[in-house]
Design a protein around this motif. Structure first.
Motif, short mmCIF file in Angstrom:
data_model
loop_
_atom_site.label_atom_id
_atom_site.label_comp_id
_atom_site.label_asym_id
_atom_site.label_seq_id
_atom_site.Cartn_x
_atom_site.Cartn_y
_atom_site.Cartn_z
N GLU A 180 0.85 -1.18 0.00
CA GLU A 180 0.00 0.00 0.00
C GLU A 180 0.89 1.24 0.00
O GLU A 180 1.83 1.35 0.80
N GLU A 181 0.63 2.16 -0.88
CA GLU A 181 1.48 3.35 -1.02
C GLU A 181 1.40 4.29 0.17
O GLU A 181 2.41 4.85 0.59
N ASP A 182 0.22 4.48 0.74
CA ASP A 182 0.06 5.47 1.82
C ASP A 182 0.80 5.11 3.10
O ASP A 182 1.41 5.97 3.73
N PHE A 183 0.74 3.84 3.49
CA PHE A 183 1.32 3.45 4.77
C PHE A 183 2.47 2.45 4.64
O PHE A 183 3.07 2.07 5.64
#
Length: 59
Positions: A34-37
């Motif tokens: 996951e890019e955000d986290f």
């Protein structure tokens, strides 16, 4: 006529997750990051079970 169905579900427990991204490297057809986290996520429940096990064993 009876039909047998086997259901397998791949899930990641977030608490012991190391963030090493190894699962996505070993089994990219199942896992993604996951890019955000920066956490691993299961994106494909129908991936190669042998590679999923290899990703688990290599952690």
């Amino acid at each position: 006529m009876a039909v047998q169905i086997e259901i397998r579900v791949t899930k990641i427990s977030i608490l012991p997750f190391a963030g090493c991204k190894n699962c996505a490297n070993v089994a990219p057809d199942v896992f993604g990051i996951e890019e955000d986290f920066g956490r691993a996520r299961v994106y494909n429940q129908c991936g190669n079970p042998g590679l999923v096990q290899q990703a688990i064993d290599s952690w």
